[in-house]
Design a protein around this motif. Structure first.
Motif, mmCIF file in Angstrom:
data_model
loop_
_atom_site.group_PDB
_atom_site.id
_atom_site.type_symbol
_atom_site.label_atom_id
_atom_site.label_comp_id
_atom_site.label_asym_id
_atom_site.label_seq_id
_atom_site.Cartn_x
_atom_site.Cartn_y
_atom_site.Cartn_z
ATOM 1 N N TYR A 117 0.740 -1.164 0.073
ATOM 2 C CA TYR A 117 0.061 -0.120 -0.072
ATOM 3 C C TYR A 117 0.828 1.251 -0.054
ATOM 4 O O TYR A 117 0.613 2.225 -0.995
ATOM 5 C CB TYR A 117 -1.075 -0.101 0.909
ATOM 6 C CG TYR A 117 -2.000 1.195 1.195
ATOM 7 C CD1 TYR A 117 -3.093 1.098 0.326
ATOM 8 C CD2 TYR A 117 -1.745 2.382 2.153
ATOM 9 C CE1 TYR A 117 -3.863 2.089 0.508
ATOM 10 C CE2 TYR A 117 -2.613 3.022 2.074
ATOM 11 C CZ TYR A 117 -3.708 3.296 1.292
ATOM 12 O OH TYR A 117 -4.680 4.283 1.445
ATOM 13 N N ARG A 118 1.876 1.335 0.875
ATOM 14 C CA ARG A 118 2.835 2.354 1.023
ATOM 15 C C ARG A 118 3.561 2.595 -0.402
ATOM 16 O O ARG A 118 3.761 3.724 -0.879
ATOM 17 C CB ARG A 118 3.870 2.202 2.131
ATOM 18 C CG ARG A 118 3.073 2.629 3.264
ATOM 19 C CD ARG A 118 4.344 2.416 4.500
ATOM 20 N NE ARG A 118 4.909 3.344 4.611
ATOM 21 C CZ ARG A 118 6.292 3.478 5.272
ATOM 22 N NH1 ARG A 118 6.409 2.353 5.976
ATOM 23 N NH2 ARG A 118 6.889 4.411 5.203
ATOM 24 N N ALA A 119 3.805 1.501 -1.297
ATOM 25 C CA ALA A 119 4.402 1.657 -2.449
ATOM 26 C C ALA A 119 3.499 2.355 -3.358
ATOM 27 O O ALA A 119 3.878 3.067 -4.139
ATOM 28 C CB ALA A 119 5.146 0.382 -2.959
ATOM 29 N N ARG A 120 2.303 1.962 -3.367
ATOM 30 C CA ARG A 120 1.334 2.358 -4.257
ATOM 31 C C ARG A 120 1.135 3.851 -4.137
ATOM 32 O O ARG A 120 0.569 4.805 -4.859
ATOM 33 C CB ARG A 120 -0.010 1.544 -4.192
ATOM 34 C CG ARG A 120 0.118 0.224 -4.831
ATOM 35 C CD ARG A 120 -1.086 -0.707 -4.581
ATOM 36 N NE ARG A 120 -0.715 -2.004 -5.235
ATOM 37 C CZ ARG A 120 -1.885 -2.939 -5.280
ATOM 38 N NH1 ARG A 120 -2.712 -2.760 -4.649
ATOM 39 N NH2 ARG A 120 -1.229 -4.164 -5.548
ATOM 40 N N ILE A 121 0.939 4.290 -2.675
ATOM 41 C CA ILE A 121 0.967 5.751 -2.326
ATOM 42 C C ILE A 121 1.933 6.449 -2.970
ATOM 43 O O ILE A 121 1.584 7.428 -3.699
ATOM 44 C CB ILE A 121 0.870 5.931 -0.978
ATOM 45 C CG1 ILE A 121 -0.574 5.151 -0.107
ATOM 46 C CG2 ILE A 121 1.199 7.369 -0.499
ATOM 47 C CD1 ILE A 121 -1.649 6.096 -0.303
ATOM 48 N N GLU A 122 3.305 6.090 -2.796
ATOM 49 C CA GLU A 122 4.475 6.798 -3.535
ATOM 50 C C GLU A 122 4.146 6.795 -5.047
ATOM 51 O O GLU A 122 4.494 7.896 -5.661
ATOM 52 C CB GLU A 122 5.537 6.040 -3.255
ATOM 53 C CG GLU A 122 6.106 6.200 -1.886
ATOM 54 C CD GLU A 122 7.319 5.189 -1.401
ATOM 55 O OE1 GLU A 122 7.898 4.788 -2.407
ATOM 56 O OE2 GLU A 122 7.571 5.273 -0.111
ATOM 57 N N VAL A 123 3.717 5.903 -5.641
ATOM 58 C CA VAL A 123 3.468 5.874 -7.157
ATOM 59 C C VAL A 123 2.293 6.744 -7.585
ATOM 60 O O VAL A 123 2.511 7.741 -8.417
ATOM 61 C CB VAL A 123 3.292 4.443 -7.720
ATOM 62 C CG1 VAL A 123 2.526 4.532 -9.246
ATOM 63 C CG2 VAL A 123 4.199 3.525 -7.639
ATOM 64 N N TYR A 124 1.394 6.684 -6.605
ATOM 65 C CA TYR A 124 0.363 7.791 -6.973
ATOM 66 C C TYR A 124 0.448 9.307 -6.576
ATOM 67 O O TYR A 124 0.241 10.294 -7.514
ATOM 68 C CB TYR A 124 -0.902 7.539 -5.896
ATOM 69 C CG TYR A 124 -1.968 8.571 -6.079
ATOM 70 C CD1 TYR A 124 -2.933 8.603 -7.032
ATOM 71 C CD2 TYR A 124 -2.453 9.275 -5.031
ATOM 72 C CE1 TYR A 124 -3.971 9.516 -7.257
ATOM 73 C CE2 TYR A 124 -3.316 10.432 -4.930
ATOM 74 C CZ TYR A 124 -3.975 10.213 -6.304
ATOM 75 O OH TYR A 124 -5.103 11.446 -6.151
ATOM 76 N N GLN A 125 1.412 9.490 -5.682
ATOM 77 C CA GLN A 125 2.080 10.777 -5.361
ATOM 78 C C GLN A 125 3.109 11.323 -6.360
ATOM 79 O O GLN A 125 2.822 12.410 -6.814
ATOM 80 C CB GLN A 125 2.851 10.716 -4.057
ATOM 81 C CG GLN A 125 1.874 10.719 -2.682
ATOM 82 C CD GLN A 125 2.442 10.714 -1.505
ATOM 83 O OE1 GLN A 125 3.767 10.405 -1.501
ATOM 84 N NE2 GLN A 125 1.606 11.164 -0.466
ATOM 85 N N SER A 126 3.660 10.353 -6.892
ATOM 86 C CA SER A 126 4.578 10.804 -7.985
ATOM 87 C C SER A 126 3.937 11.131 -9.188
ATOM 88 O O SER A 126 4.185 12.048 -10.138
ATOM 89 C CB SER A 126 5.804 9.679 -8.472
ATOM 90 O OG SER A 126 5.385 8.774 -8.917
ATOM 91 N N ILE A 127 2.766 10.273 -9.800
ATOM 92 C CA ILE A 127 1.907 10.626 -10.737
ATOM 93 C C ILE A 127 1.218 11.853 -10.601
ATOM 94 O O ILE A 127 1.238 12.814 -11.495
ATOM 95 C CB ILE A 127 0.941 9.504 -10.984
ATOM 96 C CG1 ILE A 127 1.721 8.270 -11.427
ATOM 97 C CG2 ILE A 127 -0.083 10.010 -11.992
ATOM 98 C CD1 ILE A 127 0.724 7.034 -11.481
ATOM 99 N N MET A 128 0.864 12.535 -9.534
ATOM 100 C CA MET A 128 0.082 13.760 -9.048
ATOM 101 C C MET A 128 1.052 14.923 -9.191
ATOM 102 O O MET A 128 0.684 15.863 -9.703
ATOM 103 C CB MET A 128 -0.571 13.613 -7.927
ATOM 104 C CG MET A 128 -1.603 12.538 -7.807
ATOM 105 S SD MET A 128 -2.847 12.740 -9.049
ATOM 106 C CE MET A 128 -3.579 14.190 -8.955
ATOM 107 N N LYS A 129 2.183 14.652 -8.791
ATOM 108 C CA LYS A 129 3.153 15.755 -9.197
ATOM 109 C C LYS A 129 3.681 16.023 -10.415
ATOM 110 O O LYS A 129 3.891 17.009 -10.806
ATOM 111 C CB LYS A 129 4.593 15.434 -8.129
ATOM 112 C CG LYS A 129 4.476 15.336 -6.880
ATOM 113 C CD LYS A 129 5.879 15.041 -6.162
ATOM 114 C CE LYS A 129 5.605 14.877 -4.570
ATOM 115 N NZ LYS A 129 6.694 14.584 -3.748
ATOM 116 N N ALA A 130 3.688 14.841 -11.117
ATOM 117 C CA ALA A 130 4.011 14.944 -12.703
ATOM 118 C C ALA A 130 2.780 15.671 -13.438
ATOM 119 O O ALA A 130 3.009 16.414 -14.469
ATOM 120 C CB ALA A 130 4.138 13.705 -13.300
ATOM 121 N N ALA A 131 1.331 15.570 -13.021
ATOM 122 C CA ALA A 131 0.564 15.990 -13.590
ATOM 123 C C ALA A 131 0.288 17.419 -13.499
ATOM 124 O O ALA A 131 0.223 18.475 -13.451
ATOM 125 C CB ALA A 131 -0.762 15.353 -13.057
#
Length: 131
Positions: A117-131
């Motif tokens: 779950y924590r790994a998925r949060i990090e992926v989500y946060q990186s996607i949101m920063k890029a957007a």
């Protein structure tokens, strides 16, 4: 009496629904669970057949109802949707995100689920920063 609420119309609507369901699934089911509306048994017999088991116990579809709970909690504060298009947009995005974060049920350890779950949060946060 309003003709839209007639027993015949309800029966016809139920028959159309079950025809559509069989067409989508590709086969006739062995069991059907409904809320017990009076038109369903006749529609099921006519469309699906007499061998299908019709269940009306409202606890049998709890799994489906529980699945909708998360969505209901999100749109309730918004006081519903103004039109179908905005609801469809919301559901597509919400469902995709929910499936992304859904914990791996095949992981036996809570520690492993938490790490995933924590790994998925990090992926989500990186996607949101890029957007």
């Amino acid at each position: 009496m309003d003709s839209r609420l007639s027993k015949t119309r309800d029966l016809e609507a139920a028959k159309e629904f079950f025809k559509s369901a069989v067409k989508v699934v590709g086969h006739k089911p062995e069991k059907v669970t409904t809320d017990g509306h009076a038109s369903y048994p006749k529609a099921i017999r006519k469309v699906i057949g007499k061998k299908v088991k019709h269940r009306t116990n409202h606890y049998l579809n709890n799994r489906t109802e529980q699945d909708h709970r998360g969505i209901k909690q999100r749109y309730y504060p918004m006081r519903g949707f103004k039109n179908f298009e905005s609801a469809a947009r919301f559901y597509v995005g919400f469902d995709e995100l929910r499936n992304f974060f859904k914990s791996g049920q095949n992981l036996s350890s809570p520690v492993l689920r938490r790490l995933q779950y924590r790994a998925r949060i990090e992926v989500y946060q990186s996607i949101m920063k890029a957007a």
